[in-house]
Scaffold this active site. Structure first.
Site, PDB file in Angstrom:
ATOM      1  N   ASN A 139      48.163   2.365  13.424  1.00 37.65           N
ATOM      2  CA  ASN A 139      49.555   2.792  13.270  1.00 37.65           C
ATOM      3  C   ASN A 139      49.674   3.947  12.280  1.00 37.65           C
ATOM      4  O   ASN A 139      50.234   5.001  12.606  1.00 37.65           O
ATOM      5  CB  ASN A 139      50.413   1.618  12.798  1.00 37.65           C
ATOM      6  CG  ASN A 139      51.895   1.964  12.799  1.00 37.65           C
ATOM      7  OD1 ASN A 139      52.398   2.563  13.747  1.00 37.65           O
ATOM      8  ND2 ASN A 139      52.579   1.603  11.745  1.00 37.65           N
ATOM      9  N   TYR A 159      45.000  -0.506   3.643  1.00 43.37           N
ATOM     10  CA  TYR A 159      46.295   0.177   3.524  1.00 43.37           C
ATOM     11  C   TYR A 159      46.116   1.480   2.743  1.00 43.37           C
ATOM     12  O   TYR A 159      46.471   2.571   3.205  1.00 43.37           O
ATOM     13  CB  TYR A 159      47.321  -0.742   2.845  1.00 43.37           C
ATOM     14  CG  TYR A 159      48.548  -0.003   2.391  1.00 43.37           C
ATOM     15  CD1 TYR A 159      49.417   0.563   3.321  1.00 43.37           C
ATOM     16  CD2 TYR A 159      48.820   0.164   1.025  1.00 43.37           C
ATOM     17  CE1 TYR A 159      50.536   1.280   2.898  1.00 43.37           C
ATOM     18  CE2 TYR A 159      49.932   0.868   0.607  1.00 43.37           C
ATOM     19  CZ  TYR A 159      50.778   1.425   1.542  1.00 43.37           C
ATOM     20  OH  TYR A 159      51.873   2.137   1.118  1.00 43.37           O
ATOM     21  N   LEU A 174      57.180  -8.065  -6.149  1.00 44.71           N
ATOM     22  CA  LEU A 174      57.625  -8.869  -7.283  1.00 44.71           C
ATOM     23  C   LEU A 174      59.146  -8.865  -7.465  1.00 44.71           C
ATOM     24  O   LEU A 174      59.760  -9.939  -7.542  1.00 44.71           O
ATOM     25  CB  LEU A 174      56.943  -8.372  -8.569  1.00 44.71           C
ATOM     26  CG  LEU A 174      57.351  -9.124  -9.832  1.00 44.71           C
ATOM     27  CD1 LEU A 174      56.903 -10.576  -9.771  1.00 44.71           C
ATOM     28  CD2 LEU A 174      56.775  -8.446 -11.076  1.00 44.71           C
ATOM     29  N   ILE A 196      53.683 -16.421 -11.009  1.00 45.75           N
ATOM     30  CA  ILE A 196      53.073 -15.310 -11.774  1.00 45.75           C
ATOM     31  C   ILE A 196      51.597 -15.311 -11.425  1.00 45.75           C
ATOM     32  O   ILE A 196      50.887 -16.280 -11.740  1.00 45.75           O
ATOM     33  CB  ILE A 196      53.290 -15.509 -13.287  1.00 45.75           C
ATOM     34  CG1 ILE A 196      54.787 -15.462 -13.616  1.00 45.75           C
ATOM     35  CG2 ILE A 196      52.504 -14.472 -14.092  1.00 45.75           C
ATOM     36  CD1 ILE A 196      55.118 -15.804 -15.073  1.00 45.75           C
TER      37      ILE A 196
HETATM   38  N1  UDP Z   1      53.266 -10.474  -8.526  1.00 44.77           N
HETATM   39  C1  UDP Z   1      53.417 -11.768  -9.010  1.00 44.77           C
HETATM   40  N2  UDP Z   1      54.058 -12.677  -8.225  1.00 44.77           N
HETATM   41  C2  UDP Z   1      54.548 -12.364  -6.984  1.00 44.77           C
HETATM   42  C3  UDP Z   1      54.393 -11.041  -6.503  1.00 44.77           C
HETATM   43  C4  UDP Z   1      53.738 -10.114  -7.318  1.00 44.77           C
HETATM   44  O1  UDP Z   1      52.982 -12.107 -10.115  1.00 44.77           O
HETATM   45  O2  UDP Z   1      55.095 -13.264  -6.317  1.00 44.77           O
HETATM   46  C5  UDP Z   1      52.594  -9.483  -9.379  1.00 44.77           C
HETATM   47  C6  UDP Z   1      51.379  -8.820  -8.751  1.00 44.77           C
HETATM   48  O3  UDP Z   1      50.215  -9.561  -9.063  1.00 44.77           O
HETATM   49  C7  UDP Z   1      51.383  -7.446  -9.415  1.00 44.77           C
HETATM   50  C8  UDP Z   1      52.874  -7.168  -9.689  1.00 44.77           C
HETATM   51  O4  UDP Z   1      53.515  -8.437  -9.612  1.00 44.77           O
HETATM   52  O5  UDP Z   1      50.716  -7.488 -10.646  1.00 44.77           O
HETATM   53  C9  UDP Z   1      53.508  -6.248  -8.680  1.00 44.77           C
HETATM   54  O6  UDP Z   1      53.169  -6.705  -7.378  1.00 44.77           O
HETATM   55  P1  UDP Z   1      53.821  -6.101  -6.073  1.00 44.77           P
HETATM   56  O7  UDP Z   1      53.287  -6.871  -4.901  1.00 44.77           O
HETATM   57  O8  UDP Z   1      55.289  -6.033  -6.243  1.00 44.77           O
HETATM   58  O9  UDP Z   1      53.311  -4.603  -6.035  1.00 44.77           O
HETATM   59  P2  UDP Z   1      51.816  -3.984  -6.092  1.00 44.77           P
HETATM   60  O10 UDP Z   1      51.579  -3.630  -7.528  1.00 44.77           O
HETATM   61  O11 UDP Z   1      50.868  -4.987  -5.547  1.00 44.77           O
HETATM   62  O12 UDP Z   1      51.951  -2.764  -5.237  1.00 44.77           O
END
Ligand code: UDP
Length: 329
Positions: free
Chosen positions: A93, A142, A191, A208
């Site tokens: 994609n 990705y 998050l 977390i």
């Molecule tokens: N995170 C978390 N709990 C969740 C989703 C994300 O603790 O339910 C943490 C994740 O490990 C990362 C941060 O939040 O350190 C941001 O994650 P997100 O998936 O939003 O974005 P990424 O940084 O992966 O692009």
């Protein structure tokens, strides 16, 4: 009036781009296959074409029916975990879709594209804050698919004179309350929207993912950037291409880092809700800290983010509390 084609304009960041372009008086045409986007998110565009970028005849029709001055391409799958289990879906994609878009641009003489790339192109960073010249070594398909597209853009610039700006986003969040648009992913993995859902009681708690990282409070640190600041950077990138014709790659981040715990604390303060949280195991592939250097975007594009974490979370809360079921109601 300039006509801009926004591919993936029904998605989260794309729809905020459409709203900004419309606000600034641009004529906006959107293409989206609506697999992950929402037609309701497309506000004020002259036309929404529903179809797939890989369909050459479809794209040819879009470019034939409209005199396109520039393209902004958001169309992509973006779930990191899914990309690990199904890499061909991502190459198929993301890479093939961009290839098809560039082919149509070449055939129709359109020579400007702004491309949504990602901080995931860096993989495990060498240092903080991350600069554009740092090593790129994605740790998931990705990020690899986005890096492959950056390579394709570079060669298409050399061969066909299609100028590009690739924007490597850090953590996009927030919404546009005036336009009535916001983040609505299914499934949601990010998050801030998950914290909002916990605040609304739609989830029992926020997990977390690890509290034993080498950071001040043990939780991962990320660079959160307001989606409206992101959209503004794309507009500056388009203007930059128009003025200079110079291609380039830029980080889009605030330059500030916040831990998962700090995000939850700020959300508790802003929403006034309890937001239960539980420590859970680390998520595979999460670097401990990702912070952007945004110096290059400031110097070359004249972009500096205007909105801080409080505004990001306040706007996310306005969207989620006003649309608890996203665009479905
Ligand atoms: N995170 C978390 N709990 C969740 C989703 C994300 O603790 O339910 C943490 C994740 O490990 C990362 C941060 O939040 O350190 C941001 O994650 P997100 O998936 O939003 O974005 P990424 O940084 O992966 O692009």
């Amino acid at each position: 009036m300039k006509t801009i084609l926004v591919a993936g304009g029904a998605g989260y960041i794309g729809s905020h781009m459409v709203a900004l372009l419309v606000e600034k008086g641009y004529d906006v045409v959107v293409v989206d296959n609506l697999r992950t986007g929402h037609w309701q998110a497309v506000k004020g565009a002259r036309k929404l074409y529903v179809g797939d970028l890989r369909d050459a005849a479809f794209l040819d029709q879009v470019f034939s029916e409209n005199k396109i001055d520039g393209v902004i391409n958001f169309a992509a799958y973006s779930l990191v975990g899914e990309s690990v289990t199904n890499p061909l879906k991502y190459y198929g994609n993301n890479v093939a879709g961009s290839q098809s878009m560039l082919t149509a641009m070449k055939e129709h003489g359109v020579d400007k594209i702004v491309f949504s790339s990602t901080a995931a192109t860096y993989g495990e960073p060498e240092k903080q804050p991350i600069e554009e010249s740092d090593r790129t070594d994605p740790t998931n398909p990705y990020g690899a698919s986005k890096l492959a597209i950056e390579g394709m853009l570079k060669w298409c610039d050399k061969a066909y004179g299609i100028h590009y700006v690739a924007l490597r986003y850090f953590n996009a969040a927030g919404s546009n309350p005036e336009a009535g648009i916001g983040e609505d992913h299914n499934p949601e993995s990010h998050l801030i929207p998950l914290v909002m859902k916990a605040a609304l009681g739609q989830r029992s708690h926020i997990g977390i993912f690890g509290d034993d990282y080498p950071t001040a409070d043990g939780t991962c640190v990320r660079d959160y950037i307001h989606v409206r600041d992101l959209a503004e950077a794309h507009l500056l990138a388009l203007e930059h291409l128009e003025k200079t014709g110079e291609s380039g790659i830029f980080n889009l981040g605030s330059g500030d880092g916040y831990s998962v715990k700090e995000i939850i604390e700020t959300a508790r303060r802003i929403t006034g809700r309890e937001i239960p949280a539980k420590i859970e195991p680390r998520r595979a592939g999460d670097p401990s800290v990702l912070i952007a250097s945004n110096k290059k975007a400031a110097e070359v594009l004249g972009w500096t983010p205007k909105r801080g974490l409080e505004e990001i979370i306040a706007d996310a809360w306005t969207w989620h509390s006003g649309h608890p079921n996203g665009y479905e109601g």
